[in-house]
Write an enzyme that holds these catalytic residues in place. Structure first.
Site, short mmCIF file in Angstrom:
data_model
loop_
_atom_site.label_atom_id
_atom_site.label_comp_id
_atom_site.label_asym_id
_atom_site.label_seq_id
_atom_site.Cartn_x
_atom_site.Cartn_y
_atom_site.Cartn_z
N HIS A 197 0.63 -1.35 0.20
CA HIS A 197 0.57 -0.05 -0.27
C HIS A 197 0.92 1.65 0.04
O HIS A 197 1.48 1.44 1.22
CB HIS A 197 -1.02 -0.16 1.08
CG HIS A 197 -2.11 -0.93 1.43
ND1 HIS A 197 -1.53 -2.20 1.45
CD2 HIS A 197 -2.97 -1.62 0.55
CE1 HIS A 197 -2.51 -2.80 1.46
NE2 HIS A 197 -3.70 -3.16 1.54
N HIS B 94 -3.99 3.48 -3.05
CA HIS B 94 -4.46 2.97 -2.25
C HIS B 94 -3.24 1.88 -1.84
O HIS B 94 -2.45 1.79 -0.70
CB HIS B 94 -5.82 3.04 -1.81
CG HIS B 94 -5.52 1.71 -0.37
ND1 HIS B 94 -6.49 2.05 0.96
CD2 HIS B 94 -5.71 0.14 -0.36
CE1 HIS B 94 -5.89 1.30 1.57
NE2 HIS B 94 -6.08 0.02 0.95
N GLU C 123 -17.97 -4.02 24.13
CA GLU C 123 -17.17 -4.64 24.19
C GLU C 123 -16.73 -4.84 23.54
O GLU C 123 -14.94 -5.67 23.89
CB GLU C 123 -18.14 -6.12 23.59
CG GLU C 123 -19.22 -6.39 24.80
CD GLU C 123 -20.63 -5.79 24.30
OE1 GLU C 123 -20.66 -4.61 23.11
OE2 GLU C 123 -21.26 -6.01 24.95
N HIS D 108 -28.60 -14.38 23.74
CA HIS D 108 -28.16 -14.53 25.18
C HIS D 108 -27.57 -15.41 25.33
O HIS D 108 -26.25 -15.33 26.61
CB HIS D 108 -28.18 -13.40 26.72
CG HIS D 108 -28.82 -12.23 26.47
ND1 HIS D 108 -29.65 -11.33 25.19
CD2 HIS D 108 -28.63 -11.18 27.05
CE1 HIS D 108 -29.63 -10.51 25.59
NE2 HIS D 108 -28.63 -10.06 26.47
#
Lengths: 687, 687
Positions: B43, B278, B433, B495
């Site tokens: 890059h 890029h 988290e 959950h």
């Protein structure tokens, strides 16, 4: 916070409205606290704190018909703070959905329609499964996007058949989660003006008053995303919330955040405003105090008729749907083909010709027998399927040229200054993998599209819980995960998947495909598109893969098939062992088979593009592919753990991280070669 | 963007400085484009676009000593846009680190010190492994937090021994990622004024000009996080960036974002400002044009002496470290205990007494033989270990009362208005988290702390890639994942972990523990703390678990051990089968063993709290636990796939999602009972 202070004496009509609002809100409050108490488990704080917001939205603005939760043009409502599930259960029950009181009494019990968190498919009126924070609002962004795209595709002057809003309730937790950043930034970029999020700004999360760890200026943050922000308003003032919602509905080119200041557990004299109200039953004593404080003399699960009457949405909802049915009938008369297509799209049915198109694509791949990367094979398949299926809505998390998710039929989606789309069907999601995945879930739940999106396989880690949610919700979402192993090469271990194929295969209800060539890729795509109640993940190579010659194509869809018997390499004896391979390692298996044939060792090669699909086949089929008596050796450029369930005698893989180097160097470095595989088979056979 | 426009004629000194800056920047530019060209992979765009920013920071502000990349008080530098790896390699080489030109020529080749993305531990001077976007800046937040906490703990009036900054380069991709929201919001809440992020605002990501999908007002967004924002400045004007950095350094109570407007691939006549700059080599022709355009006549990998001289940081760095060594010597003279403790903490060594404390804790658990949830057992162990180890820095993603990560020795960390900490050692991370996990990685990399943090096991999905990065980087980070199965109960399938234990075990280099009782939990904690080069995950129950009586404690640390022979249930014959169980299912195994004993079927019960650790034991030990000739049956409340590698004849588990109901109802519903297990063993034995 009392917006009525300093105001003139309210009129009798206003007083009556206030009494009605209080009655409605307290009915929600009572059901929430009583159901949580009955279950001795659950979250009373959010429903009690958002009761007035719910009165304003559900009582005055939400377009829905309790008698038909599937009405195509209903507003979508998402409870992003899904732990407050008793809020939506109370609302559904009170407004007239098929959710009787017996279900509310059975809150959080096995096989009730009132599970701990709202689950789509279980409860009529629940649009998406929420609980994992931040994903609900992201689903809502997907729903609003789907509505906008369908409206622009199908509405015609004088015939507005797609015209509904998406509403989301959310709390501090959703706004802390990173995915809220990804989703809301995209909602701003897409100018989703019919998306309205109502923020339960109660300043409390589980650990207490959020101030020490949540200092965001939320209004400024959302304005930075190019949202319209209303408020803060008093979230316990129905009129104030009502007015804010009206403002939100007037937004012509921006999504709206309504900031509602509330008191968590409002009504509970001792728990309100504290973290203790969040996630546990109030207890009998506090419930008695709350009843007294809010003036609710009724027994648990007893709702006075006046409250039912005030909440009842059946008549208005039925009338609204009836109006739409007339509108649609006129549209159908004027634009019969469009109407039929919209109905088909919303039904999720594929066009009659798709099955043949799928066969044609696979046969074309087989005939051309090209050596290309499977990501390129995917693009070739997509070229056919995006032509056949206008509902395919593609995208990539800023890796379009690498994922090859775009085709000649999918121009990039763009919106002009006024928010009008250009009809594009490929979404530049930006570097937002998790957001992309949960937005796709929302698009699929809304209906009208089959969303697919790409990133590198390793970054499935970022979106993993949304993939899981798609599987749990049984939505048709297709993940295109390219650069699927050390074959990615020089980018190195941060970008090289090692454990990802195995770990995705563990997600219940997800079909993972790792095709070996163009035909398998085409079939994998067709299966994914036809898979109405399972999401799929296609794991695709960066590097070129030779075509694997095969006798037929029919068994690919069974997840595994006999690719090459010993006779294919000139051996006239029965196989002594089976090599199981996937994706880029199938070629190694074929080379090993040929090398072993020279030693008169007869091996069958099984290509297993999808373990999940194969595992669902009949025992007879499975045994025909993997005969009980033949020893098995598996090879895959990834962790080995998952292969032992096929009773393998040996597994060749990589149980460490990769390295940065050209791909061919790495395959040799990690011992993933035809020679090593042949040696392993010999060792297993003792030859 | 030309900040010199309209200004008076520059002085000769200014002209000289400009020439020197250009020389320095172009040396970086040339190395980046040439190394990428040589590798034909990489890059060039970011290094070429950020070259002047690097001159300003590395040439004028960064405190570091190339001769000692481990100097404790060095500034930390993080290249969050890790794909621009040639930028940091060029900077390390030019400024005098032990990274010879031969390594740069070997960019992205096997076993070079210049892998595709920067990897800590491979390259001197690389502080963290970056590439997965958004995590670098999050690591930087962790590093800056560690510095702040250490400074407040160890500095004394007149003795400032901890005093360094954390710098991060980041691009559009990092800012789109959700984790950047989590991390930067916390940095603002924590008032990390010595954190400076330099944003490469080039308006380009891989899919092109970002405008259609990235409309954030970044400055407003960061101000909403309570950051100090400087700029936009011209990122190609070294003086402007230098001045902005000086402003940033003056910030007393806020982290700073410096927005630098740049041109990706700056210098390349045809690629600059485009996405094509890029991620691919410029090609020989464009490189020749670039050489001409920037006035760089030198051959590839040839750097003129003047450039080396201008970049050389060895003398200044050596002097800086020497000054610090003197400062530290004075500190040591005045505060010998503190100095010794700081040195120990930064070394990562545990106190001499810890091994005994660990044994004591396990013995105490064994003696007390309490029936508690393993999350509670974890808190009991932590109570001892946080007393013994001031470096334990706890936290939770807004589930403190559920994860039980706090102890009497870990008050919640708070900062006052001026940014001073209260000495707290438990962090309320908020509902973040992924941010928590990557911040913990940064804390561990900085040194001085052993970070641990809690959430529900299911939400390990959110943080998964940061857990992987910890393992790849070999950092000592401890994840406390509670509510580890359907045993969570009423919260339901969103959950309830089903696939998570199995899928975490697949991450190479991660030690997963699922202890069955207080003693196993205590040992798991001790192992995790003593595990210097592996992160650990502790999977803990919500529900109570009875103590499992055992003959000794020594073998727990081996990951699996013989918990109960048939003699324990009164059978005087050798085991006919082995039951392998983990965590909450060990009690079921013991009950099944007892039930089978009544039928005269002799079974050995093996508790296997860590498959990963067990797999590393000697063959002799493994065979002693799992004798080759005995059939094996495994039980775990999770997906079954992972257990077949132990040659099991049967596996009891859950290969679907859970349900919302009380835990005991669910274990019965899913057939996870002692009876079912006993039946399975009988079926396997044909009895």
């Amino acid at each position: 916070m009392d917006s009525t202070a300093q105001q003139p004496k309210p009129s009798p009509a206003a007083l009556k409205a206030a009494r009605q609002s209080a009655l409605m809100a307290n009915a929600v409050r009572a059901l929430a606290m009583d159901a949580v108490q009955q279950a001795n488990s659950g979250h009373p704080g959010a429903p009690m704190g958002m009761a007035e917001i719910a009165v304003a939205l559900w009582g005055r603005h939400l377009k829905h018909n309790p008698a038909n939760p599937q009405w195509a043009d209903r507003d979508r409502f998402v409870l992003s703070n899904g732990h407050g599930s008793m809020l939506i259960y109370a609302l559904l029950h009170l407004s007239g959905y098929a959710l009787p009181m017996s279900e509310l009494r059975n809150f959080r019990q096995l096989h009730s329609k009132t599970p701990g968190h709202p689950e789509v498919g279980i409860t009529p009126g629940v649009e998406t499964t929420t609980g994992p924070l931040g994903q609900g609002i992201t689903n809502a962004v997907g729903m609003a996007l789907a509505e906008k795209l369908l409206a622009q595709e199908f509405n015609r002057p004088g015939h507005t058949v797609v015209d509904h809003r998406t509403w989301a309730f959310l709390g501090d937790g959703c706004l802390m989660e990173g995915i809220s950043h990804e989703a809301c930034a995209l909602a701003g970029a897409w100018k989703l003006n019919k998306l309205v999020a109502l923020y339960d700004d109660n300043g409390i999360s589980i650990d207490g008053q959020v101030k020490p760890w949540f200092v965001d200026d939320v209004a400024a943050r959302f304005r930075a995303y190019q949202w319209h922000v209303v408020g803060p308003v008093d979230g316990h003032d129905v009129e104030a919330v009502d007015a804010a919602i009206s403002q939100a509905k007037a937004s012509g080119d921006k999504p709206t955040l309504v900031i509602c200041k509330t008191n968590i557990g409002q009504g509970s004299p001792n728990r309100a405003g504290t973290a203790k109200a969040h996630g546990e039953a109030l207890g009998a004593d506090e419930i008695a105090l709350t009843r007294a404080a809010i003036g609710w003399p009724h027994e648990p699960f007893v709702i006075p008729e006046a409250a039912y009457a005030a909440w009842d949405a059946k008549r208005i909802g039925d009338a609204a749907e009836a109006r739409w049915v007339k509108t649609f009938a006129k549209y159908k008369a004027k634009h019969p083909a469009l109407a039929a297509e919209l109905a088909r799209r919303m039904s999720g049915d594929l066009p009659a010709g798709f099955a043949q198109a799928a066969v044609d694509a696979a046969v074309a791949a087989h005939t051309a027998a090209q050596t290309v990367a499977s990501r390129k094979a995917s693009q070739i398949a997509l070229e056919a399927f995006t032509a056949a299926l206008p509902e395919l809505l593609g995208g990539s998390a800023d890796l379009t040229g690498s994922n090859l998710t775009n085709t000649s039929h999918t121009p990039n989606l763009r919106f002009d200054e006024a928010g009008h789309g250009n009809g594009g069907r490929h979404i530049n999601y930006g570097v937002r993998e998790f957001g992309m995945a949960a937005i796709m879930n929302g698009v699929a739940l809304h209906g009208g599209f089959i969303p697919y999106g790409g990133t590198f396989l390793t970054f499935s880690d970022y979106s993993r819980n949304a993939i899981r949610m798609a599987a749990l919700m049984k939505t048709r979402v297709i993940h295109v995960f390219t650069h699927d192993s050390i074959g990615l090469g020089e980018d190195g271990p941060t970008h090289q998947s090692v454990e990802h194929a195995a770990s995705l295969r563990l997600i219940p209800g997800l079909d993972v495909w790792r095709p070996a060539d163009t035909a398998e890729t085409s079939v994998a795509w067709a299966c994914a598109i036809q898979s109405r109640s399972r999401p799929s993940a296609l794991l695709l190579s960066r590097q070129n893969l030779p075509y694997a010659p095969k006798a037929g194509l029919d068994d690919i869809a069974k997840g595994a098939y006999v690719l090459a018997e010993p006779s294919e390499v000139g051996l006239k004896k029965a196989a002594q062992a089976v090599i199981i391979a996937t994706g880029s390692e199938v070629q190694l298996a074929l080379h090993a088979q040929a090398a072993l044939a020279k030693l008169k060792i007869a091996v069958r090669v099984v290509s297993m593009p999808s373990t999940n699909v194969f595992d669902r086949q009949s025992t007879a089929y499975k045994t025909s592919v993997l005969p009980a008596k033949l020893p098995r050796v598996a090879i895959e450029a990834g962790v080995t753990d998952g292969w032992w369930k096929y009773g393998c005698a040996a597994v060749l893989g990589i149980d460490t991280y990769g390295e940065s180097a050209p791909a061919p160097v790495l395959f040799k470095h990690f011992g993933l070669t035809a020679e090593a595989l042949a040696d392993t088979v010999r060792a297993v056979l003792g030859k």
